[in-house]
Scaffold this active site. Structure first.
Site, PDB file in Angstrom:
ATOM      1  N   ASN A   1       0.848  -1.189   0.000  1.00  0.00           N
ATOM      2  CA  ASN A   1       0.000   0.000   0.000  1.00  0.00           C
ATOM      3  C   ASN A   1       0.894   1.253   0.000  1.00  0.00           C
ATOM      4  OD1 ASN A   1      -1.464   2.254   1.047  1.00  0.00           O
ATOM      5  ND2 ASN A   1      -3.073   0.862   1.711  1.00  0.00           N
TER       6      ASN A   1
ATOM      7  N   ASP B   1      -0.136   4.493  -0.049  1.00  0.00           N
ATOM      8  CA  ASP B   1      -0.839   5.727   0.357  1.00  0.00           C
ATOM      9  C   ASP B   1       0.086   6.736   1.036  1.00  0.00           C
ATOM     10  OD1 ASP B   1      -3.152   4.486  -0.447  1.00  0.00           O
ATOM     11  OD2 ASP B   1      -3.955   4.183   1.573  1.00  0.00           O
ATOM     12  N   HIS B   2       0.961   6.235   1.903  1.00  0.00           N
ATOM     13  CA  HIS B   2       1.696   7.178   2.749  1.00  0.00           C
ATOM     14  C   HIS B   2       2.913   7.808   2.067  1.00  0.00           C
ATOM     15  CE1 HIS B   2      -1.285   6.731   5.654  1.00  0.00           C
ATOM     16  NE2 HIS B   2      -1.116   5.426   5.726  1.00  0.00           N
TER      17      HIS B   2
ATOM     18  N   ARG C   1       3.664  18.821   1.967  1.00  0.00           N
ATOM     19  CA  ARG C   1       4.257  20.059   1.480  1.00  0.00           C
ATOM     20  C   ARG C   1       3.625  20.558   0.179  1.00  0.00           C
ATOM     21  NH1 ARG C   1       9.507  21.148   3.535  1.00  0.00           N
ATOM     22  NH2 ARG C   1       9.589  22.759   1.956  1.00  0.00           N
TER      23      ARG C   1
ATOM     24  N   HIS D   1      -5.649   3.729  -1.609  1.00  0.00           N
ATOM     25  CA  HIS D   1      -6.963   4.120  -1.085  1.00  0.00           C
ATOM     26  C   HIS D   1      -7.232   5.569  -1.475  1.00  0.00           C
ATOM     27  CE1 HIS D   1      -9.611   4.452   2.837  1.00  0.00           C
ATOM     28  NE2 HIS D   1     -10.264   4.799   1.758  1.00  0.00           N
TER      29      HIS D   1
ATOM     30  N   ARG E   1      -9.294   8.358  -0.709  1.00  0.00           N
ATOM     31  CA  ARG E   1     -10.252   8.762   0.324  1.00  0.00           C
ATOM     32  C   ARG E   1     -11.096   9.918  -0.181  1.00  0.00           C
ATOM     33  NH1 ARG E   1      -8.903   6.702   5.769  1.00  0.00           N
ATOM     34  NH2 ARG E   1     -10.608   8.050   6.394  1.00  0.00           N
TER      35      ARG E   1
ATOM     36  N   ARG F   1      -6.855  12.981   1.212  1.00  0.00           N
ATOM     37  CA  ARG F   1      -5.747  13.411   2.092  1.00  0.00           C
ATOM     38  C   ARG F   1      -4.404  12.823   1.684  1.00  0.00           C
ATOM     39  NH1 ARG F   1      -7.331  10.226   7.604  1.00  0.00           N
ATOM     40  NH2 ARG F   1      -9.285  11.301   7.227  1.00  0.00           N
ATOM     41  N   HIS F   2      -4.415  11.689   0.969  1.00  0.00           N
ATOM     42  CA  HIS F   2      -3.131  11.180   0.456  1.00  0.00           C
ATOM     43  C   HIS F   2      -3.229  10.933  -1.052  1.00  0.00           C
ATOM     44  CE1 HIS F   2      -5.132   7.453   1.658  1.00  0.00           C
ATOM     45  NE2 HIS F   2      -4.830   7.591   2.935  1.00  0.00           N
TER      46      HIS F   2
ATOM     47  N   GLU G   1      -8.771   0.705  -3.100  1.00  0.00           N
ATOM     48  CA  GLU G   1      -9.586   0.763  -1.886  1.00  0.00           C
ATOM     49  C   GLU G   1     -10.455   1.996  -1.934  1.00  0.00           C
ATOM     50  OE1 GLU G   1      -7.238   0.862   1.609  1.00  0.00           O
ATOM     51  OE2 GLU G   1      -6.412  -1.116   1.294  1.00  0.00           O
TER      52      GLU G   1
ATOM     53  N   THR H   1      -7.010   6.609  10.437  1.00  0.00           N
ATOM     54  CA  THR H   1      -6.882   5.518   9.472  1.00  0.00           C
ATOM     55  C   THR H   1      -8.174   4.717   9.554  1.00  0.00           C
ATOM     56  OG1 THR H   1      -5.550   3.617   8.820  1.00  0.00           O
ATOM     57  CG2 THR H   1      -5.740   4.005  11.179  1.00  0.00           C
ATOM     58  N   THR H   2      -8.321   3.734   8.652  1.00  0.00           N
ATOM     59  CA  THR H   2      -9.569   2.978   8.599  1.00  0.00           C
ATOM     60  C   THR H   2      -9.792   2.234   9.921  1.00  0.00           C
ATOM     61  OG1 THR H   2      -9.058   2.691   6.266  1.00  0.00           O
ATOM     62  CG2 THR H   2     -10.872   1.382   7.153  1.00  0.00           C
TER      63      THR H   2
ATOM     64  N   GLU I   1     -11.305  -9.219   3.161  1.00  0.00           N
ATOM     65  CA  GLU I   1     -10.017  -8.863   3.757  1.00  0.00           C
ATOM     66  C   GLU I   1     -10.262  -8.665   5.247  1.00  0.00           C
ATOM     67  OE1 GLU I   1      -7.371  -6.293   1.696  1.00  0.00           O
ATOM     68  OE2 GLU I   1      -6.535  -5.471   3.542  1.00  0.00           O
TER      69      GLU I   1
ATOM     70  N   HIS J   1      -3.772  -4.481   7.701  1.00  0.00           N
ATOM     71  CA  HIS J   1      -3.860  -3.282   8.536  1.00  0.00           C
ATOM     72  C   HIS J   1      -2.954  -3.409   9.760  1.00  0.00           C
ATOM     73  CE1 HIS J   1      -5.263   0.477  10.217  1.00  0.00           C
ATOM     74  NE2 HIS J   1      -5.805   0.702   9.047  1.00  0.00           N
ATOM     75  N   GLY J   2      -1.990  -2.514   9.805  1.00  0.00           N
ATOM     76  CA  GLY J   2      -1.124  -2.423  10.973  1.00  0.00           C
ATOM     77  C   GLY J   2      -0.040  -3.484  11.045  1.00  0.00           C
TER      78      GLY J   2
ATOM     79  N   GLY K   1       1.106  -1.414   4.332  1.00  0.00           N
ATOM     80  CA  GLY K   1       1.555  -0.114   3.857  1.00  0.00           C
ATOM     81  C   GLY K   1       2.343   0.688   4.863  1.00  0.00           C
ATOM     82  N   HIS K   2       1.669   1.196   5.873  1.00  0.00           N
ATOM     83  CA  HIS K   2       2.248   2.197   6.769  1.00  0.00           C
ATOM     84  C   HIS K   2       3.611   1.779   7.315  1.00  0.00           C
ATOM     85  CE1 HIS K   2       2.429   4.430  10.701  1.00  0.00           C
ATOM     86  NE2 HIS K   2       2.233   5.408   9.851  1.00  0.00           N
TER      87      HIS K   2
HETATM   88  N1  PXP Z   1      -5.979  -3.105   3.946  1.00  0.00           N
HETATM   89  C1  PXP Z   1      -6.920  -2.138   3.992  1.00  0.00           C
HETATM   90  C2  PXP Z   1      -8.291  -2.467   3.536  1.00  0.00           C
HETATM   91  C3  PXP Z   1      -6.603  -0.830   4.425  1.00  0.00           C
HETATM   92  O1  PXP Z   1      -7.552   0.113   4.469  1.00  0.00           O
HETATM   93  C4  PXP Z   1      -5.271  -0.550   4.777  1.00  0.00           C
HETATM   94  C5  PXP Z   1      -4.883   0.833   5.187  1.00  0.00           C
HETATM   95  O2  PXP Z   1      -5.171   1.740   4.203  1.00  0.00           O
HETATM   96  C6  PXP Z   1      -4.321  -1.581   4.697  1.00  0.00           C
HETATM   97  C7  PXP Z   1      -4.710  -2.853   4.305  1.00  0.00           C
HETATM   98  C8  PXP Z   1      -2.886  -1.359   5.021  1.00  0.00           C
HETATM   99  O3  PXP Z   1      -2.760  -1.000   6.363  1.00  0.00           O
HETATM  100  P1  PXP Z   1      -1.370  -0.442   6.888  1.00  0.00           P
HETATM  101  O4  PXP Z   1      -1.089   0.798   6.119  1.00  0.00           O
HETATM  102  O5  PXP Z   1      -1.630  -0.206   8.340  1.00  0.00           O
HETATM  103  O6  PXP Z   1      -0.350  -1.511   6.644  1.00  0.00           O
END
Ligand code: PXP
Length: 250
Positions: free
Chosen positions: A13, A15-16, A24, A49, A51, A55-56, A76, A106-107, A157, A200-201, A222-223
């Site tokens: 992912n 996004d970040h 910036r 994702h 949103r 925001r990203h 997403e 976050t979600t 998921e 996630h996480g 991702g994060h």
């Molecule tokens: N899966 C889904 C559906 C998510 O919404 C996210 C976060 O956007 C992730 C996976 C990835 O989560 P993380 O960025 O915490 O690894």
């Protein structure tokens, strides 16, 4: 020997990368560049994702990813008309429906498919007909798994955020109980014909117990990877995550 459903895929992912860019208002760092690098490092797919508040990831990022990636794009989005229009324009390989609140960082939590099954069933129909693999991002909850199967989703998921939070809060009994729920719901989803993903996480420290579930086919991370990339580079971070995942399946 555990009978794994197949090779465990890693969706990265990005996004970040866009979060840093948008901090910036600059043109860099470029999420597409990160996605191409992730591809080279062995990512099996890219997740992004879009949103509602942008925001990203921005609309132009989705267009660029769709045009330039050679691995599948997992898009997403919230189940809104605007997002459906965008998905139908780009027709990504996969669409993952997530709950979305403007005020959240976050979600948080999973989609309430059980409460909204009629609407979500109708919402996903055109996406399915257009050939997108539709996934529901849900908590490890029987009613949500069953509702996802009932409305014709291809994938669930499972939200691993609560498990990861409990791990880092040191609440190990509660963490293990959540892990057991995730394991049971992965098995239930598989028995109902759903493909099972999770995410996630997840970090190097938390990924292995989830990667070891035999039904899980894909992890979306991702994060942590983007954060780790600051120290070791994105390719090395992905390679290490891949090693952890493979070790769990060995
Ligand atoms: N899966 C889904 C559906 C998510 O919404 C996210 C976060 O956007 C992730 C996976 C990835 O989560 P993380 O960025 O915490 O690894």
């Amino acid at each position: 020997m555990t009978a794994f459903k197949g090779r465990l895929r890693l969706g990265v992912n990005i996004d970040h990368v866009a979060t840093v860019r948008n901090a910036r208002g600059s043109a860099y760092p470029d999420p597409l560049r990160a996605a191409k690098l992730a591809e080279q490092a062995g990512a099996d797919g890219i997740t992004a994702h879009l949103r509602e508040d942008r925001r990203h990831i921005a609309d132009a990022d989705i267009a660029a990813l769709r045009k330039n990636l050679s691995v599948p794009l997992n898009f997403e989005m919230a189940a809104t008309e605007e997002m459906q229009r965008i998905a139908m324009t780009h027709l990504p390989h996969a669409v993952c429906l997530v709950p979305e609140k403007r005020e959240e960082r976050t979600t948080e939590g999973g989609l309430d498919v059980a409460r909204d099954d009629n609407r979500l069933g109708q919402f996903i129909a055109p996406l399915r007909e257009a050939g997108c693999r539709v996934s529901m991002f849900i908590a490890a909850d029987r009613a949500q798994v069953e509702a996802s199967a009932r409305i014709g989703a291809s994938v669930v998921e499972l939200h691993t955020g609560a498990y990861c939070d409990l791990h880092y809060e040191g609440k190990l009994k509660e963490r293990d109980a959540e892990l057991a729920r995730l394991r049971d719901m992965a098995a239930l989803a598989d028995s109902l014909g759903l493909e099972v993903h999770a995410g996630h996480g997840l970090t190097y420290e938390t990924v292995q117990p989830i990667a070891a579930f035999p039904e899980v086919m894909e992890l979306n991370i991702g994060h942590f990877l983007i954060g780790e990339a600051i120290f070791v580079g994105l390719e090395a971070a992905i390679a290490r995550m891949r090693t952890e995942m493979d070790a769990a399946r060995a």
